[in-house]
Each structure stands twice: as structure tokens, then as C-alpha cells.
Design a protein around this motif. Structure first.
Motif, PDB file in Angstrom:
ATOM      1  N   ILE A 168       0.844  -1.203   0.000  1.00  0.00           N
ATOM      2  CA  ILE A 168       0.000   0.000   0.000  1.00  0.00           C
ATOM      3  C   ILE A 168       0.877   1.250   0.000  1.00  0.00           C
ATOM      4  CG2 ILE A 168      -1.778   1.288   1.252  1.00  0.00           C
ATOM      5  CD1 ILE A 168      -2.915  -1.301   0.408  1.00  0.00           C
ATOM      6  N   VAL A 169       1.952   1.223   0.821  1.00  0.00           N
ATOM      7  CA  VAL A 169       2.849   2.380   0.857  1.00  0.00           C
ATOM      8  C   VAL A 169       3.480   2.583  -0.524  1.00  0.00           C
ATOM      9  CG1 VAL A 169       4.915   3.349   1.906  1.00  0.00           C
ATOM     10  CG2 VAL A 169       3.286   2.115   3.315  1.00  0.00           C
ATOM     11  N   ILE A 170       3.840   1.483  -1.179  1.00  0.00           N
ATOM     12  CA  ILE A 170       4.402   1.586  -2.530  1.00  0.00           C
ATOM     13  C   ILE A 170       3.346   2.165  -3.479  1.00  0.00           C
ATOM     14  CG2 ILE A 170       5.274   0.250  -4.498  1.00  0.00           C
ATOM     15  CD1 ILE A 170       6.473  -1.684  -2.421  1.00  0.00           C
ATOM     16  N   ALA A 171       2.113   1.706  -3.317  1.00  0.00           N
ATOM     17  CA  ALA A 171       1.029   2.237  -4.148  1.00  0.00           C
ATOM     18  C   ALA A 171       0.884   3.736  -3.959  1.00  0.00           C
ATOM     19  CB  ALA A 171      -0.284   1.527  -3.811  1.00  0.00           C
ATOM     20  N   LEU A 172       0.958   4.187  -2.694  1.00  0.00           N
ATOM     21  CA  LEU A 172       0.883   5.624  -2.399  1.00  0.00           C
ATOM     22  C   LEU A 172       2.004   6.365  -3.105  1.00  0.00           C
ATOM     23  CD1 LEU A 172       0.309   6.052   1.441  1.00  0.00           C
ATOM     24  CD2 LEU A 172      -1.162   6.807  -0.400  1.00  0.00           C
ATOM     25  N   ALA A 173       3.208   5.787  -3.022  1.00  0.00           N
ATOM     26  CA  ALA A 173       4.382   6.471  -3.549  1.00  0.00           C
ATOM     27  C   ALA A 173       4.355   6.522  -5.075  1.00  0.00           C
ATOM     28  CB  ALA A 173       5.655   5.774  -3.064  1.00  0.00           C
ATOM     29  N   LEU A 174       3.827   5.465  -5.699  1.00  0.00           N
ATOM     30  CA  LEU A 174       3.886   5.415  -7.153  1.00  0.00           C
ATOM     31  C   LEU A 174       2.606   5.900  -7.826  1.00  0.00           C
ATOM     32  CD1 LEU A 174       5.818   2.070  -7.750  1.00  0.00           C
ATOM     33  CD2 LEU A 174       6.690   4.375  -7.447  1.00  0.00           C
ATOM     34  N   ALA A 175       1.614   6.290  -7.010  1.00  0.00           N
ATOM     35  CA  ALA A 175       0.294   6.639  -7.557  1.00  0.00           C
ATOM     36  C   ALA A 175       0.393   7.717  -8.626  1.00  0.00           C
ATOM     37  CB  ALA A 175      -0.633   7.081  -6.434  1.00  0.00           C
ATOM     38  N   CYS A 176       1.249   8.704  -8.404  1.00  0.00           N
ATOM     39  CA  CYS A 176       1.301   9.834  -9.340  1.00  0.00           C
ATOM     40  C   CYS A 176       2.452   9.710 -10.333  1.00  0.00           C
ATOM     41  CB  CYS A 176       1.408  11.135  -8.568  1.00  0.00           C
ATOM     42  SG  CYS A 176       0.012  11.382  -7.474  1.00  0.00           S
ATOM     43  N   ARG A 177       2.992   8.502 -10.488  1.00  0.00           N
ATOM     44  CA  ARG A 177       4.083   8.248 -11.423  1.00  0.00           C
ATOM     45  C   ARG A 177       5.215   9.242 -11.273  1.00  0.00           C
ATOM     46  NH1 ARG A 177       3.317   4.886 -15.558  1.00  0.00           N
ATOM     47  NH2 ARG A 177       1.425   3.654 -15.370  1.00  0.00           N
ATOM     48  N   PRO A 178       5.871   9.242 -10.118  1.00  0.00           N
ATOM     49  CA  PRO A 178       6.978  10.190  -9.913  1.00  0.00           C
ATOM     50  C   PRO A 178       8.212   9.762 -10.706  1.00  0.00           C
ATOM     51  CG  PRO A 178       6.839   8.701  -8.064  1.00  0.00           C
ATOM     52  CD  PRO A 178       5.690   8.361  -8.968  1.00  0.00           C
ATOM     53  N   GLN A 179       9.186  10.672 -10.777  1.00  0.00           N
ATOM     54  CA  GLN A 179      10.419  10.341 -11.490  1.00  0.00           C
ATOM     55  C   GLN A 179      11.441   9.698 -10.580  1.00  0.00           C
ATOM     56  OE1 GLN A 179      11.942  13.319 -14.252  1.00  0.00           O
ATOM     57  NE2 GLN A 179      10.320  14.673 -13.532  1.00  0.00           N
ATOM     58  N   LEU A 180      11.341  10.031  -9.278  1.00  0.00           N
ATOM     59  CA  LEU A 180      12.337   9.505  -8.343  1.00  0.00           C
ATOM     60  C   LEU A 180      11.628   8.869  -7.148  1.00  0.00           C
ATOM     61  CD1 LEU A 180      15.304   9.294  -7.316  1.00  0.00           C
ATOM     62  CD2 LEU A 180      14.970  11.522  -6.246  1.00  0.00           C
ATOM     63  N   LEU A 181      12.046   7.653  -6.827  1.00  0.00           N
ATOM     64  CA  LEU A 181      11.502   6.977  -5.651  1.00  0.00           C
ATOM     65  C   LEU A 181      12.627   6.808  -4.638  1.00  0.00           C
ATOM     66  CD1 LEU A 181       9.165   5.304  -4.294  1.00  0.00           C
ATOM     67  CD2 LEU A 181      10.293   3.300  -5.251  1.00  0.00           C
ATOM     68  N   ILE A 182      12.377   7.261  -3.426  1.00  0.00           N
ATOM     69  CA  ILE A 182      13.357   7.046  -2.359  1.00  0.00           C
ATOM     70  C   ILE A 182      12.796   5.970  -1.443  1.00  0.00           C
ATOM     71  CG2 ILE A 182      14.607   8.085  -0.445  1.00  0.00           C
ATOM     72  CD1 ILE A 182      14.254  10.792  -1.825  1.00  0.00           C
TER      73      ILE A 182
END
Lengths: 562, 337
Positions: A168-182
Motif C-alpha cells: 500500500i505504501v508503494i502504491a501511495l508512492a507510485l500513484a502519481c508516477r513520480p520520477q524519483l523513488l526514495i
């Protein structure tokens, strides 16, 4: 590597971060240079206090109130993060740069449906309109492989497992298709097989979207397995930056070499983990006087009533389902002077087993024979007052939480002696505690300190000294190094081995990490769902596992190339 | 949900029984002889004995208790000896007056204290934070009769904004038809705006007095609870997702901080309801507190028993409401219930 060529997506130059503390300004990060290219996966590796998390918080500018960027610059695709307006940063966070955290359950709002939390992010960054937000949230849940997403949309974090919460946390982080994931220690606290699933998911999703990733971890094995390039940090400074294929085969900085060495991996012994200068030959093992097994467990069962079973209304249904069997009829032996590893993932019943052997929990059925005496029938609450209590002691998982914060190290070590021992008088007691401190390698001048004044490794030593204070015959080690840095873990594991050889104790070592168990234990028991799936001499289980589950566990553990 | 309500109600039964027994015993051991008090100072021992027999006080305690419980079962709380009126009707008439005063006071207090607590926590160490601490400390350190008198002095005597502190309604108005017993609500139901205004005017100053007193616990608890929640990890996640400060503070932080605040509100409410005697005295408010205290001084045990019992039942009901609110706010509480 050619990934580093071209304009970096993120460029950190000469970054220094200061924290205002009561004792003046403290520099958590000093003159750090890091760059991340587009599509690259960068690992930042270091032990606690190395400044790796603080650096990433600075990138998102979510440092605590006390912290500030003192020097240097952070540029994210042309934007000066240090100078940007707060409202611009808010637009950036979650949409361009996002983050996943350690301890996923705590990272989610406990009283908001997970679907709604995903919607909040989507709506904030105008990635969805109120009418299609729900559909999009469910779509994202599907992408992170959540089974039955329509149903799980309505779940609260406490209703989901740790691995599921991390999805779910990954889903939150990737929901808006960011360029950088930390990803800040994204799998610490998760089981190895869950860790593998989560990491594979992150890699798959970020690669599919050509995203850049920063993986912050203390686990060299994890960095080696998933990163293109690795930055090693020590006490706020970058000590080495190199492609991961190079760094593990030819580490150039002494600190990197020390870290590499301390990481448990196939084919090394405990002594190999220590730097050359510290490795002394192990003491000769004390000869076992008695060949009869010290501990014999037979048919041990622990049942718990199922959650949510209602006694009155659904009596029939509850009876059909039966109580939950945390430990389901297991049996094993521990010989004198032997150390046995009890391995399995969370919920497999290994901790329940250790609690029953420790006589802190009463078994539902089965026998526990200790030195020929059936101790399983003695009620747990009465056992504490019996002489047998002295002979079985325990080292706990969390070195901090298992020490009374108002007791000094001396008082903590003296505690079992005062309760059950026969040493009386201040001077004699102190002498015994000093002897124990010397045994566990705790400097004597630390004895009068309180736990908060000690480091993690020192607290672990206090916990071990306390456990051996009464000369027990069996010591139960419940993940004693899980909360420690690898270099400290290496030292503590060696200490445990030396103590066993010197004092002739037996160990029951509870752990989830097969590589750690392998180095310390003579025999290994692998548990799953309350049952023993495999048991045997360590080398045999590790090199030629008979059960599929053991093989799965072994292959899930990432380790640096040998 | 219904199941949980019934379960909670069932657990309240022993405490209600306990209250019945204890109040009965307590009123019997109160100093002062009720019979002697009512016979008057000039009464002969014979007259006193007669009154005692009439009241049933000469019979053994278990027998008296049985009679008391029998009356209770029919909703009869006995008669007041000093006024001769039934305690049940008196309490029904007076309880809404106290409840209205307490509720309005609490609402006023919440309207100030909760936002103050939130701002103090968000801007920890700022001027607002210090102001919050000062206001709260001042409010709780001044005794209510003092703040009450001060407010009367300022708003009635000096400024003339408030009407005379003489009860719930000015003498020129008649009470609205009784529906809920709350004048503010009843006058609105009767569409009598004049009466509403008059009742509100009478209510504001005493309600303020009570509100000021209860500012401190609510504001302090809101601040502490918000601080704890704001430092938790899911707030960091929310910030890292770029959510607006408004969403972070209200939707994420405050809702999580509500549980302890609600607990405090419940405690403050029940405390105020029973302990507003002084305010009722200063403002000649015909509430339940002043009724109970007068009865206590007169050794008139029936109203005292009735008062304590009413309070206990209200307290049980209040706790039930709070427990249910917990379940509404926090899904984790629901499964444990």
C-alpha cells in the motif's frame, strides 16, 4: 557505468545538514556529493547514524524542525530544492519525488481506509477527479499485486499484513508516477520471502516506468542484489561511491571492507566477520560432562482461541473451526553444550515455542523435560519462584526495550542475582557484576550508566551479562542481534560463541536469518505454521535442504557476491 | 453495533447496583438526625420518635433498603422532607437547567480550546503556544465563583450588556412550552424568538464562567495529543506525499488525536454537571446541583439519593456514548468491543 553519463536527475553537491540540539549544533551530514541518473537505482548503504536517511529527507525537504540544510545544494531536474518555495515543494512531493518507509504499518494512517489514503494523494496532485478517484485507486492497488483490490480498498492498515501494508505504501508512492523513488529501509522488519516479493515489485514497477530509485539500506546484500551503483556512508560522510559490481568485489575504503566482512554470507565462519586485528582464536570448548540431552520437547502444542469467535451465538461454527494452533505438536532435543537454531518467518510459532520452553507461557499439551525433569506441567507464574528458573535464562530481541530505563547497567546485571542468586552484600555483588562485565567485554566504567547512555552494542552486552549472571545451563536467544548494525552483530555473535565455549551452556537460538543461525548453531530446526518442516545438522540443512520451504527461505536472502 | 451497545449496557448494571447500595448506606450514615431536624428544635423526644416511625427510620436497615428498592423500581425516588414534593419531578424539572448550562459552557469551551490546542501543537514554542498555556492556566486557577462574580460585575454592573443574574429567564418572559426542558431549544420549537433571545442572554455569562474553567483540560489534552500524533510516522508519509497542511493537520493528525480529547471531554462534562453548584448559586440558576446541596445540608436524604443515582446513570450513559464514539472514530476499537 554508462547510467551515470548525461544530466543527472538528482544532484546533491557538498551537502551539509545541521541539527540544533541542546548541546549546540550537530552536523548529521557533511559535504556529501551524490547524483542519481535517470533510470538508475542507487544504493545508499551505512549503519545507524551514518546520515543516509537524513540526506534523503533533505532531498524532499521534510527534515525535522530542528534540522536545516547548512551548506551545499540539491538540484532535482533543474529545481533548486534548497531555495524552492514550500508550495512548490508540496507539488513536487508525491508527484515527482516520493518515498517509501521502514515499518509500513506505522507509515499509514491507522484510522483511514487504505483506498482513501491513495485517493488523497491522487486528488491532491490532480491525477484523478473525485468521481473516478476510487476506480483509479483500485487500479493502483491492482498494480501493486493486492489480491481482491475492490475489497482491500475498504481495509484499514491493521487488517493487513506487514508485507501488504508495504505494498500500500508503494502504491501511495507510485500513484502519481513520480520520477524519483526514495526507499528508506523498505523491507526492514519484513520476512525474507516478503522482502524478496516487495523488492521485486519495486524493481519491476520502477523499471517499467523508467524511474530512478534511491535504496537506503543497512543491508549490503540487499544493495548488491538491486542497485546499479552504491554510495557507502559513515558518520555523515560519503566514504566510497562505486558501481555495485565493483564495490563488493574490490572495496577500496577500509570501512566498506569492514562492512563487507561483517555481513553474514555463505561460506564464512563467525571469526571471518571480524576485522583481522580483532579476531582472536576461539577458546577451546568445555567438554560436555553428560551425554543425556539437556532439553527434550515432545508433542508440544499451544492453542489460542480464534479471533472473533463468538461463544454464544456461533457456537457451532467456532467448534467446527477449532482453536488456532500456534505450535502444532512439535518435538526436538537440545544437548548439553549444543546450540540449536529455531528458524522461521513471523507467525511460524518459533517465538511461542521459545516462550513455552522459557516457561513464560503454559503449553496446551505436550511435555518439556529439562535435565530429566518435566517442567512443562509447572504453571508459568509459579516457575519464576523455583530453583529451576536459574538454569534457563533468556536474551531478548530488543536490547533497549528489555532494559529497565531506570536501572543502571550494574543494577540490570545484578537483578537476577538479587532475585534468585545467593550473593549478598554490595561489594561481593559488584565484584560478580564486574566479572560478568569483563566476560561480555563491557568496559567497567560503563557499569554505572543508564541504558540511554549506552550504545546498541553495549546494551546487548548488558542483556547477555544479565542472562548469564546465574550460570544458566540453557540460554534462549530471541533474535538477539536483529536490532543491531552488522558490524555490531558480528561482534555480538562472536561473543556469544566464545561465552558458550567458555561456560559450556546450551543455546536455543531463535532467528529468521538462516545465515546468522548457520554460523552459531550446530543444528537447525526450520518451522512453518506451527510445525517443523526440516531438522538436521546445520551444514546439511544449508547445503542440501530437504524441504522446499527451506530452499525458498535460503534463496530469498540477498547476499553480496562471495 | 447494537450488540456492542447491549454488551456495554450489561457491564454497567453492576455499577448501577453498586451505586444504589452505596448511596442508600451513605445517606443513612450522614451526620444529623433527620427526624430531629424536621421535628424542629422545640420538639419533645416523643414527637421525634413519632416522626421517625412515620418515616420508617425506626425499622432495621435491610427492611428500609427493600422498601427503597421497591420504590425505585416504580420510578419513585421518594419525597423531599423540606418541600414535600416528589424528588422525581424535582429532578426532571431541574436536570435540563443544569444540563443546558453545562452543555453550552462545554461547547463554548470546546470552540476555543480545541483550535487553540491544535495551533499550539502545530506551532510548538510560538506565541500562540505560550498564550494557550497562559489562558488555560489562568482559567483553571481562578475559582468559578470568582470568575462568575467578575463576569457579572463587568457585563452586568459596569457594561450593562448582560441581564440580571437571576435564573434562567427574565421575569417578564414566561418559560416556553416544555418539550426538552432546554429553554433554548423549546423556545425555537415554539418559534418564540424573543424568549430565545432572553434565555440566551441569561445563559451566556454563567456558561462562559463554566467554559473558562474547563478550557485548561481540553486545550492541554488537545495540544499533547496533537503533538504525539504529529510526530508519528504516517504524518511523515502524508507530508512526503505532498498533501496540503490542512489535510495533514485536520484529516490525518486531528482525527487520530481525537480519542484522548473525547475522553477528556466526557470527564470534564460529568465533572461540570455535578460540580457546578457554585455557578448555580452565583447566578440563582435553578439547577440540580444547588438542589442537591440544599438537601444535603438539611439531611434530606431522598433528594440526595436521587441526585447521586441520577448522576451515576448519566455517567454510565455518557461513558457508553464515548465508547460508541471511539468505535466511530477508530476502527481498531470496533473489533475489540
Amino acid at each position: 557505468m554508462d547510467a551515470a553519463v548525461g544530466i543527472p536527475l538528482l544532484e546533491i553537491r557538498d551537502l551539509t545538514i545541521e541539527f540544533a540540539t541542546r548541546r549546540g549544533k550537530v552536523r548529521a551530514v557533511e559535504h556529501v556529493d551524490v547524483s542519481v541518473a535517470k533510470g538508475e537505482t542507487l544504493g545508499i548503504v551505512g549503519e545507524s547514524g551514518s546520515g543516509k536517511s537524513v540526506t534523503s529527507y533533505a532531498v524532499m525537504r521534510i527534515l525535522d524542525r530542528a534540522g536545516r540544510i547548512a551548506e551545499g545544494s540539491i538540484a532535482f531536474s533543474g529545481i533548486d530544492v534548497k531555495a524552492a518555495a514550500e508550495s512548490d515543494m508540496r507539488d513536487l512531493r508525491g508527484r515527482e519525488i516520493s518515498m517509501i518507509f521502514q515499518n509500513p504499518r506505522a507509515a499509514l494512517n491507522p484510522i483511514r481506509k487504505v483506498g482513501r489514503q491513495i485517493e488523497d494523494v491522487l486528488l491532491r496532485h490532480v491525477q484523478a477527479a473525485p468521481r473516478d478517484a476510487k476506480a483509479k485507486a483500485i487500479e493502483i492497488l491492482k498494480q501493486v499485486r493486492i489480491a481482491r483490490p475492490e475489497e482491500r480498498y475498504h481495509a484499514y492498515p491493521f487488517e493487513l499484513s506487514g508485507g501488504m501494508c508495504q505494498r500500500i505504501v508503494i502504491a501511495l508512492a507510485l500513484a502519481c508516477r513520480p520520477q524519483l523513488l526514495i526507499a528508506d529501509e523498505p523491507t526492514t522488519g519484513l520476512d525474507v520471502t516478503t522482502q524478496k516479493a516487495v523488492m521485486d515489485l519495486v524493481v519491476e514497477l520502477t523499471h517499467a516506468r523508467a524511474m530512478s530509485t534511491i535504496l537506503i539500506t543497512h543491508d549490503l546484500g540487499l544493495a548488491a542484489a538491486y542497485c546499479d551503483r552504491v554510495v557507502v556512508m559513515e558518520r555523515g560522510r560519503v566514504v566510497e561511491t562505486a558501481p555495485s559490481s565493483v564495490i563488493f568485489t574490490a572495496p577500496s575504503h577500509p570501512y566498506t571492507r569492514k562492512l563487507m566482512r561483517a555481513t553474514p554470507r555463505p561460506g564464512v565462519s563467525l571469526r571471518d566477520l571480524l576485522p583481522d586485528s580483532e579476531a582472536t582464536p576461539p577458546p577451546a570448548p568445555a567438554a560436555a560432562a553428560d551425554t543425556a540431552p539437556l532439553l527434550v520437547v515432545e508433542n508440544l502444542v499451544k492453542e489460542y482461541p480464534r479471533q472473533g469467535t463468538r461463544k454464544s451465538l456461533f457456537k457451532r461454527k467456532a467448534a467446527a473451526e477449532g482453536p488456532f494452533r500456534a505450535v502444532d505438536g512439535i518435538g526436538f532435543e537440545v544437548g548439553r553444550g549444543e546450540s540449536v537454531g529455531l528458524v522461521g518467518e513471523s507467525g511460524c510459532g518459533k517465538s511461542t515455542t521459545s516462550m513455552m520452553v522459557m516457561r513464560l507461557t503454559d503449553p496446551t499439551s505436550g511435555t518439556i523435560r529439562f535435565a530429566g525433569e518435566d517442567i512443562g506441567t509447572i504453571a508459568a507464574r509459579r516457575f519464576a519462584t523455583l530453583p529451576q528458573r536459574r538454569r534457563i535464562q533468556m536474551v531478548f530481541q530488543d536490547p533497549t526495550d528489555s532494559l529497565n530505563p531506570r536501572f543502571t547497567a550494574l543494577r540490570a546485571i545484578a537483578d537476577p542475582i538479587l532475585r534468585l542468586g545467593d550473593i549478598r552484600g554490595g561489594a561481593a555483588l559488584r565484584a560478580r557484576c564486574e566479572e560478568l562485565a569483563r566476560l561480555v567485554g563491557l568496559p567497567l566504567d560503563l557499569l554505572d550508566r543508564f541504558p540511554h547512555q549506552l550504545s546498541g552494542g553495549q546494551k546487548a552486552r548488558v542483556g547477555i551479562a544479565r542472562a548469564i549472571a546465574l550460570n544458566p545451563e540453557l540460554v534462549i536467544l530471541d533474535e538477539p542481534t536483529a536490532a543491531l548494525d552488522v558490524s555490531v552483530q558480528a561482534v555480538v555473535l562472536n561473543l556469544l560463541q566464545d561465552l558458550k565455549a567458555r561456560l559450556g551452556m546450551s543455546y536455543l537460538f531463535v532467528s529468521h536469518d538462516l545465515y546468522v543461525v548457520r554460523m552459531l548453531c550446530d543444528r537447525v530446526i526450520v518451522m512453518r505454521q506451527g510445525k517443523i518442516v526440516e531438522e538436521g545438522p546445520t551444514e546439511q540443512v544449508m547445503n542440501a535442504p530437504a524441504a522446499d520451504y527451506t530452499r525458498e527461505l535460503l534463496s530469498a536472502i540477498p547476499h553480496p557476491p562471495v | 453495533m447494537l450488540r456492542q451497545v447491549l454488551k456495554r449496557l450489561a457491564t454497567a448494571i453492576p455499577s448501577v447496583i453498586g451505586v444504589v447500595v452505596v448511596t442508600f448506606l451513605l445517606t443513612r450514615v450522614l451526620p444529623g438526625d433527620t427526624a430531629a431536624y424536621f421535628a424542629g428544635p422545640a420538639a419533645t423526644p416523643q414527637a421525634i420518635a413519632e416522626i421517625r416511625a412515620k418515616l420508617g427510620l425506626d425499622r432495621p436497615l435491610p427492611e428500609q433498603f427493600a422498601a427503597y428498592v421497591k420504590d425505585l423500581a416504580t420510578g419513585n425516588l421518594g419525597n423531599s422532607l423540606s418541600t414535600g414534593r416528589a424528588v422525581t419531578t424535582e429532578i426532571i424539572a431541574r436536570l435540563p437547567a443544569s444540563a443546558e448550562l453545562t452543555l453550552v459552557g462545554l461547547l463554548l469551551s470546546m470552540a476555543v480550546a480545541i483550535p487553540l490546542g491544535i495551533v499550539a501543537a502545530v506551532k510548538q514554542g510560538s506565541i500562540v503556544d505560550h498564550a494557550c498555556r497562559m489562558v488555560a492556566t489562568a482559567g483553571v486557577s481562578l475559582p468559578v465563583f470568582f470568575t462568575g462574580l467578575l463576569l457579572v460585575y463587568v457585563f452586568y454592573f459596569l457594561l450593562g450588556w448582560a441581564p440580571a443574574p437571576l435564573g434562567r429567564l427574565d421575569v417578564f418572559y414566561s418559560a416556553p412550552p416544555d418539550v426538552t426542558g432546554f429553554y433554548l431549544i423549546d423556545s425555537l420549537i415554539a418559534r418564540d424568538l424573543d424568549t430565545f433571545r432572553a434565555a440566551a442572554a441569561q445563559l451566556v455569562v454563567p456558561a462562559l464562567t463554566m467554559g473558562i474553567f474547563s478550557l485548561a483540560p481540553i486545550a492541554r489534552m488537545t495540544r499533547a495529543s496533537m503533538l504525539a500524533v504529529l510526530s508519528s510516522e504516517f504524518i511523515r508519509t502524508a507530508r512526503a506525499s505532498g498533501l496540503t497542511p490542512r489535510t495533514v493537520i485536520i484529516t490525518y493528525a486531528f482525527r487520530n488525536a481525537l480519542l484522548p480529547v473525547i475522553t477528556t471531554l466526557g470527564m470534564v462534562f460529568s465533572f461540570l454537571l455535578g460540580a457546578n453548584v457554585l455557578v448555580e448559586k452565583v447566578f440563582a440558576w435553578p439547577g440540580i446541583g444547588s438542589y442537591a446541596i440544599e438537601a444535603l445540608i438539611a439531611s434530606d436524604y431522598a433528594p440526595v439519593q436521587g441526585f447521586v443515582l441520577t448522576m451515576a446513570i448519566m455517567y454510565v450513559a455518557l461513558n457508553l456514548v464515548i465508547d460508541l464514539l471511539y468505535g466511530v472514530i477508530d476502527p481498531r476499537v470496533r473489533i475489540e468491543g
